[in-house]
Write a protein that holds these residues in place. Structure first.
Motif, mmCIF file in Angstrom:
data_model
loop_
_atom_site.group_PDB
_atom_site.id
_atom_site.type_symbol
_atom_site.label_atom_id
_atom_site.label_comp_id
_atom_site.label_asym_id
_atom_site.label_seq_id
_atom_site.Cartn_x
_atom_site.Cartn_y
_atom_site.Cartn_z
ATOM 1 N N GLU A 32 32.046 39.508 36.783
ATOM 2 C CA GLU A 32 33.255 39.707 37.586
ATOM 3 C C GLU A 32 34.360 38.740 37.154
ATOM 4 O OE1 GLU A 32 33.800 42.123 39.563
ATOM 5 O OE2 GLU A 32 31.760 42.916 39.527
ATOM 6 N N ASP A 33 34.005 37.472 36.930
ATOM 7 C CA ASP A 33 35.000 36.491 36.496
ATOM 8 C C ASP A 33 35.542 36.838 35.116
ATOM 9 O OD1 ASP A 33 34.609 35.134 38.845
ATOM 10 O OD2 ASP A 33 33.253 33.645 37.997
ATOM 11 N N SER A 34 34.671 37.283 34.226
ATOM 12 C CA SER A 34 35.096 37.621 32.867
ATOM 13 C C SER A 34 36.074 38.784 32.859
ATOM 14 C CB SER A 34 33.874 37.958 31.999
ATOM 15 O OG SER A 34 33.028 36.839 31.853
ATOM 16 N N LYS A 35 35.795 39.798 33.677
ATOM 17 C CA LYS A 35 36.717 40.940 33.742
ATOM 18 C C LYS A 35 38.103 40.495 34.164
ATOM 19 C CE LYS A 35 34.866 43.984 36.442
ATOM 20 N NZ LYS A 35 34.772 45.285 37.150
ATOM 21 N N ALA A 36 38.167 39.632 35.167
ATOM 22 C CA ALA A 36 39.463 39.148 35.648
ATOM 23 C C ALA A 36 40.179 38.331 34.577
ATOM 24 C CB ALA A 36 39.274 38.327 36.917
ATOM 25 N N ILE A 37 39.418 37.485 33.869
ATOM 26 C CA ILE A 37 40.017 36.649 32.823
ATOM 27 C C ILE A 37 40.539 37.514 31.680
ATOM 28 C CG2 ILE A 37 39.454 34.968 31.018
ATOM 29 C CD1 ILE A 37 37.488 33.719 33.094
ATOM 30 N N LEU A 38 39.754 38.490 31.237
ATOM 31 C CA LEU A 38 40.176 39.355 30.145
ATOM 32 C C LEU A 38 41.404 40.180 30.527
ATOM 33 C CD1 LEU A 38 36.679 40.561 28.898
ATOM 34 C CD2 LEU A 38 38.236 38.999 27.722
ATOM 35 N N ALA A 39 41.459 40.627 31.798
ATOM 36 C CA ALA A 39 42.632 41.370 32.255
ATOM 37 C C ALA A 39 43.872 40.486 32.252
ATOM 38 C CB ALA A 39 42.382 41.926 33.656
ATOM 39 N N SER A 40 43.709 39.232 32.672
ATOM 40 C CA SER A 40 44.839 38.305 32.689
ATOM 41 C C SER A 40 45.333 38.007 31.276
ATOM 42 C CB SER A 40 44.443 36.992 33.382
ATOM 43 O OG SER A 40 44.164 37.215 34.752
ATOM 44 N N ILE A 41 44.404 37.863 30.342
ATOM 45 C CA ILE A 41 44.792 37.626 28.946
ATOM 46 C C ILE A 41 45.580 38.806 28.411
ATOM 47 C CG2 ILE A 41 43.892 37.400 26.593
ATOM 48 C CD1 ILE A 41 41.546 35.811 27.794
ATOM 49 N N SER A 42 45.098 40.013 28.689
ATOM 50 C CA SER A 42 45.781 41.211 28.217
ATOM 51 C C SER A 42 47.186 41.315 28.797
ATOM 52 C CB SER A 42 44.962 42.455 28.586
ATOM 53 O OG SER A 42 45.640 43.627 28.207
ATOM 54 N N GLU A 43 47.303 41.024 30.100
ATOM 55 C CA GLU A 43 48.608 41.102 30.752
ATOM 56 C C GLU A 43 49.566 40.046 30.206
ATOM 57 O OE1 GLU A 43 47.407 40.674 34.761
ATOM 58 O OE2 GLU A 43 46.615 42.715 34.918
ATOM 59 N N ALA A 44 49.054 38.843 29.970
ATOM 60 C CA ALA A 44 49.891 37.778 29.430
ATOM 61 C C ALA A 44 50.358 38.123 28.022
ATOM 62 C CB ALA A 44 49.120 36.458 29.429
ATOM 63 N N ASN A 45 49.453 38.680 27.218
ATOM 64 C CA ASN A 45 49.831 39.080 25.864
ATOM 65 C C ASN A 45 50.911 40.146 25.873
ATOM 66 O OD1 ASN A 45 47.999 37.308 24.779
ATOM 67 N ND2 ASN A 45 46.416 38.853 24.408
ATOM 68 N N GLU A 46 50.760 41.116 26.761
ATOM 69 C CA GLU A 46 51.758 42.177 26.866
ATOM 70 C C GLU A 46 53.113 41.620 27.267
ATOM 71 O OE1 GLU A 46 50.390 45.104 29.561
ATOM 72 O OE2 GLU A 46 49.068 46.080 28.123
ATOM 73 N N ALA A 47 53.112 40.738 28.262
ATOM 74 C CA ALA A 47 54.371 40.199 28.764
ATOM 75 C C ALA A 47 55.100 39.408 27.687
ATOM 76 C CB ALA A 47 54.100 39.307 29.979
ATOM 77 N N VAL A 48 54.362 38.623 26.892
ATOM 78 C CA VAL A 48 54.982 37.787 25.872
ATOM 79 C C VAL A 48 55.404 38.603 24.656
ATOM 80 C CG1 VAL A 48 54.555 35.924 24.228
ATOM 81 C CG2 VAL A 48 53.808 35.691 26.594
ATOM 82 N N SER A 49 54.580 39.583 24.265
ATOM 83 C CA SER A 49 54.857 40.339 23.047
ATOM 84 C C SER A 49 55.979 41.346 23.211
ATOM 85 C CB SER A 49 53.587 41.075 22.593
ATOM 86 O OG SER A 49 53.258 42.099 23.518
ATOM 87 N N GLY A 50 56.303 41.677 24.444
ATOM 88 C CA GLY A 50 57.374 42.646 24.666
ATOM 89 C C GLY A 50 56.868 44.069 24.777
ATOM 90 N N SER A 51 55.533 44.277 24.613
ATOM 91 C CA SER A 51 55.006 45.631 24.735
ATOM 92 C C SER A 51 54.994 46.095 26.171
ATOM 93 C CB SER A 51 53.578 45.691 24.168
ATOM 94 O OG SER A 51 52.707 44.866 24.922
ATOM 95 N N ASN A 52 55.342 45.185 27.085
ATOM 96 C CA ASN A 52 55.335 45.519 28.512
ATOM 97 C C ASN A 52 56.722 45.908 29.006
ATOM 98 O OD1 ASN A 52 53.681 45.851 30.689
ATOM 99 N ND2 ASN A 52 53.942 43.781 31.479
ATOM 100 N N THR A 53 57.621 46.237 28.093
ATOM 101 C CA THR A 53 58.985 46.546 28.504
ATOM 102 C C THR A 53 59.102 47.947 29.081
ATOM 103 O OG1 THR A 53 59.490 47.250 26.244
ATOM 104 C CG2 THR A 53 60.006 44.955 26.838
#
Length: 293
Positions: free
Chosen positions: A61-82
């Motif tokens: 459960e903790d790993s799923k949350a961490i991996l989701a947060s990493i993915s969201e952070a990567n999207e936000a920084v890379s601009g793919s979340n526009t």
């Protein structure tokens, strides 16, 4: 961590290797290295299946949350979340979903062509984390949890019956009159029901034996319209029937305090744009709906 989560979600080492496009030996090495690093057993292996240990369940459960947060952070920084994209999962009760959530989903999908939506309209409380749901619309007081909630309206619990039934059997003047009437109960677990009346500090409960017990609100609504007896539903569920004269509200002076409506979600400020865009849209829609004030 990603390999471990995939092993659990795919149900085995071989399936995880196919999903990740790596060799089964690489999957095994990753899990062994992870367990050695943590100093704890995560997976119990047999020749036929795998099973997570207690520590493994928590780490999953903790790993799923961490991996989701990493993915969201990567999207936000890379601009793919526009621009919103991907799959959005939404849940609400059946009738509320059809009447009040679907218009927001339709509007959202017309605006954002790259988003696929899965709508779970069920008359039960879903677990957002375990069932992978992004947004839920909940009616009633919320339990304490780590989920975030935005209040968007309220509804009343109302008693109603058809004019024909009330003309034949009389109109109850107070809650104590109800046991003498035919009661229609939705979603009852036992052959007896107990309805509360009044505000929390002055509440009163009346215990009754229903004449009809049904498993859905739609069925209770149909039975009341058909003149079978008195039922208790939420105000939005009966509004149109009351307006056209098919049902009449009774004992309004004895109603409980209104139930709040919340948009519940797991997102934080780094959350994906697809979720935040939907939350903004549906919150605005529900707050401005005249039936939910």
């Amino acid at each position: 961590m990603r390999v471990f989560v995939t092993v659990e979600e795919e149900g085995g080492f071989a399936a995880a290797s196919r999903k990740l496009d790596i060799s089964p030996a690489a999957v095994t090495r990753a899990i062994v290295a992870l367990e050695e690093q943590l100093g704890v057993k995560l997976i119990q292996r047999t020749t036929r299946n795998i099973r997570l240990t207690d520590a493994g369940h928590q780490y999953y459960e903790d790993s799923k949350a961490i991996l989701a947060s990493i993915s969201e952070a990567n999207e936000a920084v890379s601009g793919s979340n526009t621009e919103p994209h991907g799959t959005l999962s939404v849940t609400a009760s059946v009738l509320f979903g059809r009447l009040y959530v679907m218009p927001s989903i339709i509007d959202y999908m017309q605006k954002y062509a790259k988003v696929k939506v899965i709508a779970h309209f069920v008359d039960r409380v879903t677990n957002l984390v375990e069932e992978g749901i992004d947004v839920a619309i909940r009616i009633g007081e919320l339990p304490d949890s780590s989920l975030r909630a935005i209040k968007v309206g309220q509804v009343r619990r109302v008693l109603c019956a058809s004019p024909a039934y009330l003309e034949k059997h009389g109109v109850p003047e107070q809650p104590d009159d109800l046991p003498a009437h035919a009661i229609i109960s939705a979603n009852a677990i036992s052959p007896k029901v107990e309805w509360g009346f009044g505000a929390a500090k002055t509440s009163k409960k009346i215990r009754m034996e229903p004449r009809l017990i049904v498993s859905s609100n739609d069925a209770a609504l149909a039975a009341a319209i058909g003149g079978l007896g008195i039922t208790r539903l939420l105000s939005y569920q009966v509004k149109s029937e009351v307006e056209r004269g098919a049902l009449a509200l009774i004992l309004e002076d004895y109603e409980e305090s209104p139930w709040p409506i919340h948009v519940v979600h797991r997102e934080d400020k780094l959350g994906s744009l697809k979720v935040r865009a939907f939350i903004d849209g549906i919150a605005n829609h529900l707050r401005n709906h005249p039936n939910l004030k």
